[in-house]
Design an enzyme around this catalytic site. Structure first.
Site, mmCIF file in Angstrom:
data_model
loop_
_atom_site.group_PDB
_atom_site.id
_atom_site.type_symbol
_atom_site.label_atom_id
_atom_site.label_comp_id
_atom_site.label_asym_id
_atom_site.label_seq_id
_atom_site.Cartn_x
_atom_site.Cartn_y
_atom_site.Cartn_z
ATOM 1 C CD GLU A 85 -2.908 0.957 2.440
ATOM 2 O OE1 GLU A 85 -2.802 0.013 3.249
ATOM 3 O OE2 GLU A 85 -3.856 1.749 2.431
ATOM 4 C CG ASN A 230 -9.401 -1.816 1.531
ATOM 5 O OD1 ASN A 230 -8.954 -2.937 1.741
ATOM 6 N ND2 ASN A 230 -9.291 -0.836 2.424
ATOM 7 C CD GLU A 231 -10.277 -2.870 6.172
ATOM 8 O OE1 GLU A 231 -10.364 -1.802 6.789
ATOM 9 O OE2 GLU A 231 -9.503 -3.794 6.512
ATOM 10 C CE1 TYR A 310 -3.091 -6.181 8.804
ATOM 11 C CE2 TYR A 310 -5.367 -5.452 8.670
ATOM 12 C CZ TYR A 310 -4.091 -5.528 8.123
ATOM 13 O OH TYR A 310 -3.830 -4.949 6.909
ATOM 14 C CD GLU A 365 -5.906 -4.767 4.225
ATOM 15 O OE1 GLU A 365 -5.836 -4.389 5.419
ATOM 16 O OE2 GLU A 365 -6.351 -4.048 3.305
ATOM 17 C CD GLN A 414 0.389 -2.398 3.871
ATOM 18 O OE1 GLN A 414 1.153 -1.752 3.181
ATOM 19 N NE2 GLN A 414 -0.798 -1.919 4.272
HETATM 20 O O1 AHR Z 1 -2.959 -2.514 6.203
HETATM 21 C C1 AHR Z 1 -3.306 -1.320 6.808
HETATM 22 C C2 AHR Z 1 -4.776 -1.005 6.672
HETATM 23 O O2 AHR Z 1 -5.526 -1.946 7.388
HETATM 24 C C3 AHR Z 1 -5.364 -1.057 5.298
HETATM 25 O O3 AHR Z 1 -5.154 0.110 4.588
HETATM 26 C C4 AHR Z 1 -6.821 -1.254 5.569
HETATM 27 O O4 AHR Z 1 -7.469 -1.937 4.533
HETATM 28 C C5 AHR Z 1 -6.846 -2.019 6.870
HETATM 29 O O5 AHR Z 1 -7.714 -1.486 7.772
#
Ligand code: AHR
Length: 561
Positions: A85, A230-231, A310, A365, A414
């Site tokens: 990103e 995205n999201e 995450y 992600e 990332q």
């Molecule tokens: O990876 C960081 C961020 O986490 C991304 O931009 C977003 O999609 C997620 O919330």
């Protein structure tokens, strides 16, 4: 507070080690001074004392059975995808240094980073975001004059747009990976996205195609994957499932790939925004999108449903990425293992509407998200990468592989300098992280056929947290070679794995193992080889192949019959 708690047991261990070495030194001094008889007596006593002082950590024995007669699904190479990103030093400095940089580069792209990424055979890269994607306007990143804008999501810094579409595609070409583009649904238009794809993919001499040729690429590019938003339930526009569905249908219909080579075969796969957790708002989201998919007409389609998860334990991210102890090790790993139930929960909803599993679950992600490194811009999401992350990566890759019939793509967050990165850079310096080495060791699993491995994982308990001690996956590569990846989660006890294969004998094993002295061992620019793989081999004795695994280790080996 969490840090203080973590250091207490750690200091106690250091203290015990010190006491033990003082003990040894005292005996060695007496040895020098005494007669041969006294010396040998004292030597025996010394050995006895050292043995008594050593911690009793018997290796745990585990029987592991691999049934090669029951091959499972393909472990899609796209499970080993990356995410880059426009965020912090992920793209600028991490990939792009510009053609005039003193750092060796090819058309502005770092040669050292390209070489490192080629070695892990990156299958695809998701770009340009993330939250950034829903504010990205591709036209600002093409042509000789770039529009300088802002990056409001990530530190409010200047976005020079010098790394744009052509630079990204050049980067992919250099590392030999496929494009996974995220189009702007939040603040863009279907027309803007459609024109981006026309610019990239048409072979016809349209004005946009001529612009691409003027930029140095007359041939159409291949775009393998298209993420539609995205999201969108959050940073991508805070949409309801119904509102997002209305957008998904429009983008899916009009954002076309014109590349002649992608019409029948290698068609571009469209990935819809999916869930971001296990709570009811996410299950309702998955349900709504998959229900719509079940009833979709010829005019729109989707091939994947994205999922973000995450390992953070709690928001805002507060766990240290280095300088922690076994309590944080156990807490983070317990949290990461929740990926399994999350995958199963959303897969079950998908099964309801798509029993043939046509739509892939795309975990685009995932990874450890910790507190920003002290002194860094908090918007840059800079963190260190430790042995704990290597274990975390292996556990997640194993979960994806075990669900390979549905999970056919994943992108760790990332790739460089951001969150759980493969690579860290500082100006001309570059260091490969423990996570990088797991990806390298898992290369043989790309596109290999899953083979069931059964074992009693046992348990490891620390500070009231109980985790499976062992995790393992097996697979057969295209050449027919059998591979086994085993993680010993236990930070203190080694493991002895006795491998049995259905109908044949495993005679030997060879590969690599990754471990280090501490759960928070890291590679730094000054000490880049603290956590690096070592060769690993074993030979069968009396018809039994026993693998001796170090504590807190990831091992990947080929088995010879
Ligand atoms: O990876 C960081 C961020 O986490 C991304 O931009 C977003 O999609 C997620 O919330």
């Amino acid at each position: 507070m969490a840090q203080k708690l973590a250091f207490r047991p750690f200091r106690a261990i250091q203290y015990r080690i010190l006491r033990r070495s003082q003990f040894r030194r005292t005996f060695l001094f007496v040895l020098k001074a005494g007669s041969p008889l006294v010396r040998s007596l004292l030597a025996s006593l010394t050995l006895l004392a050292v043995a008594m002082a050593a911690p009793v950590v018997a290796a745990q024995k585990v029987a592991l059975f691999i049934d090669v007669s029951k091959p499972g699904p393909k472990i899609d190479r796209n499970l080993f995808g990356q995410f880059a990103e426009h965020l912090g030093h992920g793209v600028y400095e991490g990939i792009w240094v510009g053609p005039d940089s003193k750092i060796p580069n090819t058309r502005g792209i770092r040669n050292d980073v390209v070489a490192a990424l080629k070695a892990i055979k990156v299958p695809n890269v998701r770009w340009p975001g993330g939250c950034f994607a829903d504010e990205y306007h591709w036209r600002k990143g093409i042509g000789p004059q770039r529009t300088v804008t802002l990056n409001p999501n990530w530190g409010g810094v200047i976005e020079p747009n010098t790394f744009g579409t052509n630079e990204f595609m050049d980067f992919l070409d250099q590392i030999d990976a496929e494009a996974y583009l995220s189009v702007n649904v939040g603040s863009g238009t279907p027309q803007e996205a459609a024109e981006w794809l026309e610019y990239l993919t048409t072979a016809q001499p349209t004005t946009l195609a001529k612009g691409r040729a003027a930029g140095g690429h007359p041939d159409p590019y291949k775009v393998a994957f298209l993420g539609i938003g995205n999201e969108s339930w959050d940073c991508g526009g805070n949409m309801t499932p119904d509102y997002y569905l209305s957008q998904l249908k429009i983008y899916s219909r009009f954002v076309r790939n014109f590349n002649p080579a992608q019409q029948d075969k290698q068609q571009m796969l469209k990935i819809a925004v999916g869930p971001g957790g296990s709570e009811s708002r996410w299950t309702e989201w998955t349900d709504a999108i998959m229900k719509a998919y079940q009833n979709h007409t010829w005019s729109w389609d989707m091939n994947g449903l994205s999922m973000h998860s995450y390992t953070v334990v709690k928001w805002p991210p507060s766990f240290a990425s280095v300088g922690f102890g076994e309590t944080e090790y156990a807490q983070i790993l317990r949290s990461t293992l929740e990926m399994n139930s999350l995958v199963e929960k959303h897969s079950a909803i998908m099964d309801k509407y798509d029993p043939e599993k046509k739509v892939a679950l795309v975990v685009d992600e995932w990874g450890g998200w910790y507190a920003p490194l002290p002194g860094s811009n908090p918007g840059f999401l800079a963190q260190q990468n430790s042995l704990r992350d290597a274990v975390l990566a292996a556990l997640n890759l194993n979960i994806f592989a075990r669900h390979a019939d549905r999970v056919r793509m994943a992108n760790i967050a990332q790739m460089i300098n951001v969150l759980q990165a493969m690579i860290l850079t500082d100006k001309e310096k570059m260091v490969l992280t423990p996570t990088y080495y797991v990806y390298k060791m898992y290369v043989p699993f790309q596109d290999a056929t899953f083979v069931p491995a059964t074992f009693d994982a046992g348990t490891f308990t620390h500070d009231g947290i109980t985790l499976p001690r062992i995790d393992a996956i097996a697979a057969k590569d295209k050449a027919g070679k059998l591979w086994l990846a085993i993680t010993n989660v236990d930070p203190n006890q080694s493991a002895e794995i006795e491998v049995t294969l259905a109908g044949m004998n495993a005679k030997s094993a060879a590969g690599e193992t990754l471990s280090a002295s501490k759960v928070d061992s890291v590679n730094t620019f000054g000490a880049p080889n603290t956590v690096v793989p070592k060769p690993f081999s074993a030979k069968a004795q009396d018809g039994k192949l026993t693998l001796k695994l170090e504590p807190k280790s990831v091992t990947a080996i080929a088995l010879e019959q």
